[in-house]
Write an enzyme that holds these catalytic residues in place. Structure first.
Site, short mmCIF file in Angstrom:
data_model
loop_
_atom_site.label_atom_id
_atom_site.label_comp_id
_atom_site.label_asym_id
_atom_site.label_seq_id
_atom_site.Cartn_x
_atom_site.Cartn_y
_atom_site.Cartn_z
CB CYS A 65 39.11 41.35 40.86
SG CYS A 65 39.17 39.55 40.80
CB CYS A 69 46.19 37.95 39.25
SG CYS A 69 44.74 36.88 39.47
CB CYS A 72 45.37 41.60 37.56
SG CYS A 72 43.80 42.19 36.89
CB CYS A 109 36.50 38.70 24.19
SG CYS A 109 36.98 37.89 25.73
CB CYS A 140 35.00 35.22 23.61
SG CYS A 140 36.25 34.59 24.76
CB CYS A 200 39.73 31.44 24.53
SG CYS A 200 40.94 32.79 24.39
NE ARG A 272 42.48 36.51 19.93
CZ ARG A 272 41.79 35.51 20.48
NH1 ARG A 272 41.87 35.29 21.76
NH2 ARG A 272 41.03 34.75 19.74
N1 SAM Z 1 38.87 37.62 36.15
C1 SAM Z 1 38.90 36.71 35.09
C2 SAM Z 1 40.09 35.79 35.12
O1 SAM Z 1 41.08 36.09 35.77
O2 SAM Z 1 40.04 34.76 34.45
C3 SAM Z 1 38.81 37.32 33.72
C4 SAM Z 1 39.53 38.60 33.42
S1 SAM Z 1 41.30 38.55 33.55
C5 SAM Z 1 41.72 40.25 33.45
C6 SAM Z 1 41.79 37.81 32.01
C7 SAM Z 1 43.24 37.66 31.71
O3 SAM Z 1 43.83 38.91 31.42
C8 SAM Z 1 44.15 37.10 32.78
O4 SAM Z 1 44.05 35.72 32.89
C9 SAM Z 1 45.51 37.50 32.27
O5 SAM Z 1 46.03 36.50 31.41
C10 SAM Z 1 45.22 38.75 31.46
N2 SAM Z 1 45.84 39.94 32.07
C11 SAM Z 1 45.39 40.63 33.14
N3 SAM Z 1 46.22 41.65 33.44
C12 SAM Z 1 47.22 41.61 32.53
C13 SAM Z 1 48.39 42.40 32.34
N4 SAM Z 1 48.68 43.43 33.13
N5 SAM Z 1 49.21 42.09 31.31
C14 SAM Z 1 48.91 41.03 30.50
N6 SAM Z 1 47.82 40.26 30.65
C15 SAM Z 1 47.00 40.53 31.67
C1 DTB Z 2 43.61 37.51 27.42
O1 DTB Z 2 44.35 36.50 27.37
N1 DTB Z 2 44.05 38.76 27.43
C2 DTB Z 2 42.96 39.68 27.53
C3 DTB Z 2 41.72 38.75 27.50
N2 DTB Z 2 42.30 37.45 27.48
C4 DTB Z 2 40.66 38.88 28.48
C5 DTB Z 2 43.06 40.62 28.67
C6 DTB Z 2 44.32 41.44 28.69
C7 DTB Z 2 44.25 42.40 29.82
C8 DTB Z 2 45.43 43.34 29.85
C9 DTB Z 2 45.37 44.26 31.01
C10 DTB Z 2 44.18 45.16 31.05
O2 DTB Z 2 43.86 45.81 30.02
O3 DTB Z 2 43.56 45.27 32.10
FE1 SF4 Z 3 40.70 39.29 39.15
FE2 SF4 Z 3 42.49 40.34 37.53
FE3 SF4 Z 3 42.98 38.01 38.66
FE4 SF4 Z 3 41.05 38.20 36.76
S1 SF4 Z 3 43.24 38.51 36.48
S2 SF4 Z 3 40.93 37.10 38.72
S3 SF4 Z 3 40.31 40.28 37.17
S4 SF4 Z 3 42.75 39.98 39.73
#
Ligand code: SAM
Ligand code: DTB
Ligand code: SF4
Length: 325
Positions: A65, A69, A72, A109, A140, A200, A272
């Site tokens: 990606c 963030c 992430c 989802c 979702c 959501c 959730r």
């Molecule tokens: N790329 C899209 C976005 O950012 O909206 C969708 C996928 S993204 C992984 C969805 C959500 O996962 C993020 O908004 C964040 O709240 C959550 N997330 C990602 N990495 C995480 C982590 N290490 N711990 C907790 N939540 C995480």
């Molecule tokens: C949300 O709020 N949490 C989920 C879902 N929406 C997409 C994602 C959590 C991701 C946690 C880190 C990972 O497994 O990559």
């Molecule tokens: Fe990309 Fe992760 Fe950020 Fe979603 S949360 S936009 S997957 S870097």
């Protein structure tokens, strides 16, 4: 004259309740048991306190990606154990959705590590959505920032919810992500609402934010009009290679307080208990249910990191006398 009478009698619209961040912070400051009692009381006005809704996640397009963030593991900016994979094929997604349904999930989802989908991605995801919906599951998707017409195309394919988190307080956002701004998130949320797809939207705690910032995150969600139908509260999962790896962990009671504040300020939302359950352990999760959480991510994996396995969750719910909704 008659017209004027009608005008006078028209009820003035009740202004939507707005939560000042300070009022939410005052909730956090209550003695723990008082806060939990308040949250549990609100919860019981709207829900059966023994019921938990189960949502299963699937990463349909992993890693690579372009966003940065800081939490992430799927960002190209950080060196993490995640391997990038292309968009999954329909058959494989359908198999995963069938397994989720057999295990007892009611919502499926699909998450993609995109900054935002292209038009041709939306066409492909729409097929996945229709397929999953045909199994009788709620659908979702979380695909990043949506362009014009995307939300409508997903809705027409049968999408029930779109997940798009605001993640943190507005004044913390730029510390966590610099490749987009907070308002970009609000713009996509607006597109989702306008298309009639349910929202959501939640955030992450444990990213080094202050209590005031946790309260501001909850106030921001609660002040959306209407507030989201689903509110995922994630506990940061620290992944090696991400900038937030190695932060001091959040006091678990502060996580429970965040859940309680979400329940009190968004009484009818599904709150959730999301990422981080493995790290929280059973006792803290039980407190989260007491604080008004009524949904979990269910399945052995979140997107790229671990989640309690299905047997462990079934055992936990049985121990607590709770049942899948
Ligand atoms: N790329 C899209 C976005 O950012 O909206 C969708 C996928 S993204 C992984 C969805 C959500 O996962 C993020 O908004 C964040 O709240 C959550 N997330 C990602 N990495 C995480 C982590 N290490 N711990 C907790 N939540 C995480
Ligand atoms: C949300 O709020 N949490 C989920 C879902 N929406 C997409 C994602 C959590 C991701 C946690 C880190 C990972 O497994 O990559
Ligand atoms: Fe990309 Fe992760 Fe950020 Fe979603 S949360 S936009 S997957 S870097």
């Amino acid at each position: 004259m008659q017209h004027a009478t009608i005008e006078l009698r028209r009820p003035t619209p009740r202004p939507a309740e707005r939560w000042q961040a300070q009022a939410v912070e005052a909730l956090f400051e209550l003695p723990f048991n008082e806060l939990l009692f308040k949250a549990q009381s609100v919860h019981r006005e709207h829900f059966d306190p023994a019921e938990v809704q189960l949502s299963t996640l699937l990463s349909i397009k992993t890693g690579g990606c372009p966003e940065n963030c800081a939490y992430c593991p799927q960002s190209v900016h950080f060196d993490t154990p995640v391997e990038a994979t292309p968009l999954m094929a329909l058959d494989a997604v359908m198999d995963a959705a069938r397994r989720a349904k057999e295990a007892g999930a009611t919502r499926f989802c699909m998450g993609a590590a995109w900054r935002g989908p292209k038009d041709r991605d939306i066409e492909k995801v729409a097929k996945l959505v229709s397929g999953v919906k045909s199994l009788g599951l709620e659908t979702c998707a979380t695909l990043g920032m949506l362009g014009e017409g995307h939300a409508e195309a997903l809705r027409d394919a049968g999408l029930d919810y779109y997940n798009h988190n605001i993640d943190s307080a507005p004044d913390k956002y730029a510390d966590i992500i610099t490749t987009r701004v907070f308002d970009d998130r609000l713009d996509t949320l607006h597109k989702v609402r306008s298309a009639g797809v349910k929202v959501c939207c939640g955030g992450i705690v444990g990213m080094g934010e202050t209590r005031s910032q946790r309260a501001a995150l909850i106030a921001e969600l609660a002040n959306m009009e209407p507030y989201p139908e689903s509110v995922p509260i994630n506990h940061l999962v620290q992944v090696a290679g991400t900038p937030l790896h190695g932060l001091d962990p959040l006091d678990p009671f502060e996580f429970v307080r965040t859940i309680a504040a979400a329940r009190i300020t968004m009484p009818r939302a599904m709150v959730r208990l999301s990422a981080g359950r493995q790290q929280l352990g059973e006792a803290v999760q039980a407190l989260c249910f007491m604080a008004g959480a009524n949904s979990i991510f269910y399945g052995d994996k979140l997107l790229t990191t671990g989640n309690p396995d299905v047997q462990a969750d079934q055992a936990l719910l049985a121990k607590l006398g709770m049942k899948a909704a």
